[in-house]
Enzyme design. Sequence first.
Site, PDB file in Angstrom:
ATOM      1  N   HIS A 180       0.699 -25.520 -44.264  1.00 30.08           N
ATOM      2  CA  HIS A 180      -0.262 -26.603 -44.450  1.00 30.08           C
ATOM      3  C   HIS A 180      -1.667 -26.209 -44.033  1.00 30.08           C
ATOM      4  O   HIS A 180      -2.651 -26.750 -44.537  1.00 30.08           O
ATOM      5  CB  HIS A 180       0.174 -27.831 -43.644  1.00 30.08           C
ATOM      6  CG  HIS A 180      -0.761 -28.987 -43.784  1.00 30.08           C
ATOM      7  ND1 HIS A 180      -1.791 -29.229 -42.900  1.00 30.08           N
ATOM      8  CD2 HIS A 180      -0.866 -29.936 -44.737  1.00 30.08           C
ATOM      9  CE1 HIS A 180      -2.466 -30.294 -43.290  1.00 30.08           C
ATOM     10  NE2 HIS A 180      -1.939 -30.743 -44.397  1.00 30.08           N
ATOM     11  N   CYS A 181      -1.807 -25.244 -43.129  1.00 25.56           N
ATOM     12  CA  CYS A 181      -3.115 -25.010 -42.505  1.00 25.56           C
ATOM     13  C   CYS A 181      -4.048 -24.117 -43.303  1.00 25.56           C
ATOM     14  O   CYS A 181      -5.101 -24.550 -43.757  1.00 25.56           O
ATOM     15  CB  CYS A 181      -2.912 -24.422 -41.107  1.00 25.56           C
ATOM     16  SG  CYS A 181      -2.217 -25.597 -39.931  1.00 25.56           S
ATOM     17  N   ILE A 182      -3.694 -22.846 -43.454  1.00 23.01           N
ATOM     18  CA  ILE A 182      -4.665 -21.868 -43.951  1.00 23.01           C
ATOM     19  C   ILE A 182      -5.076 -22.102 -45.406  1.00 23.01           C
ATOM     20  O   ILE A 182      -6.246 -21.923 -45.743  1.00 23.01           O
ATOM     21  CB  ILE A 182      -4.128 -20.435 -43.757  1.00 23.01           C
ATOM     22  CG1 ILE A 182      -3.741 -20.223 -42.293  1.00 23.01           C
ATOM     23  CG2 ILE A 182      -5.186 -19.406 -44.135  1.00 23.01           C
ATOM     24  CD1 ILE A 182      -3.139 -18.874 -42.006  1.00 23.01           C
ATOM     25  N   ASP A 229      -7.104 -26.117 -44.794  1.00 26.01           N
ATOM     26  CA  ASP A 229      -8.090 -26.512 -43.787  1.00 26.01           C
ATOM     27  C   ASP A 229      -9.500 -25.970 -44.016  1.00 26.01           C
ATOM     28  O   ASP A 229     -10.476 -26.701 -43.798  1.00 26.01           O
ATOM     29  CB  ASP A 229      -7.603 -26.092 -42.395  1.00 26.01           C
ATOM     30  CG  ASP A 229      -6.318 -26.809 -42.003  1.00 26.01           C
ATOM     31  OD1 ASP A 229      -5.908 -27.723 -42.735  1.00 26.01           O
ATOM     32  OD2 ASP A 229      -5.715 -26.443 -40.983  1.00 26.01           O
TER      33      ASP A 229
END
Length: 437
Positions: free
Chosen positions: A270-272, A275
């Site tokens: 979900h992050c890299i 975000d």
Amino acid sequence: MSLQEKIQERTARVGIIGMGYVGLPLARTFWAAGYHVIGVDIDPDKVSRLTQGQNYLKHFGADYIRDMAASERFSATADFSELKACDVVIMCVPTPLDKNLNPDLRFVEETTDNIGKYLSGGRLVILESTTYPGTTRDVVLPRLTAASGLRAGEDFYVAYSPEREDPGRANVTTQTIPKLVGGIDSTSGELARALYANAVDTVILTSSAEVAEAAKLFENVYRSVNIALANEMKVILSAMDIDVWEVINAAATKPFGFQAFYPGPGLGGHCIPIDPFYLAFKAKEYGHTTRFIELAGEINRAMPNYVVDRIIKALNEDKKALHGSKILILGLAYKPDVDDARESPSFELIEQMRALGADVDYHDPHIPKAPKTRARQFSDASVELTEHTLRSYDAVIIATHHSSYDWRWLGTHARLIIDTRGVMKQIARPRARVVDA
């Protein structure tokens, strides 16, 4: 009794909204610290399984929540009205991108509105979802005020504390990962710091919610840019017939000024992949372009295209076309040894090759059936991995390097292996033809 006293004496009730990869381990951490925890999720299946003590995040193990679920200090619900009983409410909801790579805050907004309906004086609300600087103050705070009629900083308190979960990493837990905290005012920040300090080993109080929000984005921008550099080096060095894995390992012998990042078939989790675009979006409000962020995103998002191109060329050398070929993807998870397929590049590989006429299956020991996502509605199931099935595929693509895979066995029984993770380099003279990608 004041909220500060309830926090210190661990009599405060903590409501956590979103029982996923962030919310569930956070709930268990607060429960283990002695707090009464209410887990809220709109998915009735999660609520049912939590109530029965069944852990659906497999990388934590089957017994992960059994004691918590049996305790009188934990309950799970889909009913937001139960937040009335909570002294602290923490939001751990998704913050995806829309189709134009702009932030999609609808889950934060809807959740905030639901919290506001049941908000009363002396409560603390914390956002953990990754987002752009200013979200806590400019989006969450006004909606809480409008829904409750209360005054922030006087009647209730608001803070931001970014999640730092890393599914599958065995040597760290929610308790041991240092926690950043920033409030919309000093009282909110100190209350949040005191709360987390009773459950987490190290808590760092920043001067504002915005600093904590920006720090989280900076962490993931740093990773995205460096992974993009590794991916770009992979493409360039492959054209030069130079082993990128050997180059990275050689560079990593330098004891200062270098941190190893490794290439792959694309970005997952979900992050890299997501975000950095939150910061790019916010920067535009101030008249700035984020060239590093956008370039890194372009490179990383192009990696599935590069892998498919390598597959096509490898099949051509066997006098085969991708159209009509049988392809096996090894690994649907975005990283090794977890059941987390969020934003996995394997989905993109499957979609691209099917669009070009290939017959594509997948195998993943951690994901027996492909999960439905907001963007994709796969109904595939993991195929059985045997000597016979391996030989039936024209090409096997190593997309995720799970530790349970036997690379020597794979190199013995597959025909053609497209290795996106550099794992086959450890196998001397495999029978299969191995192509780096």
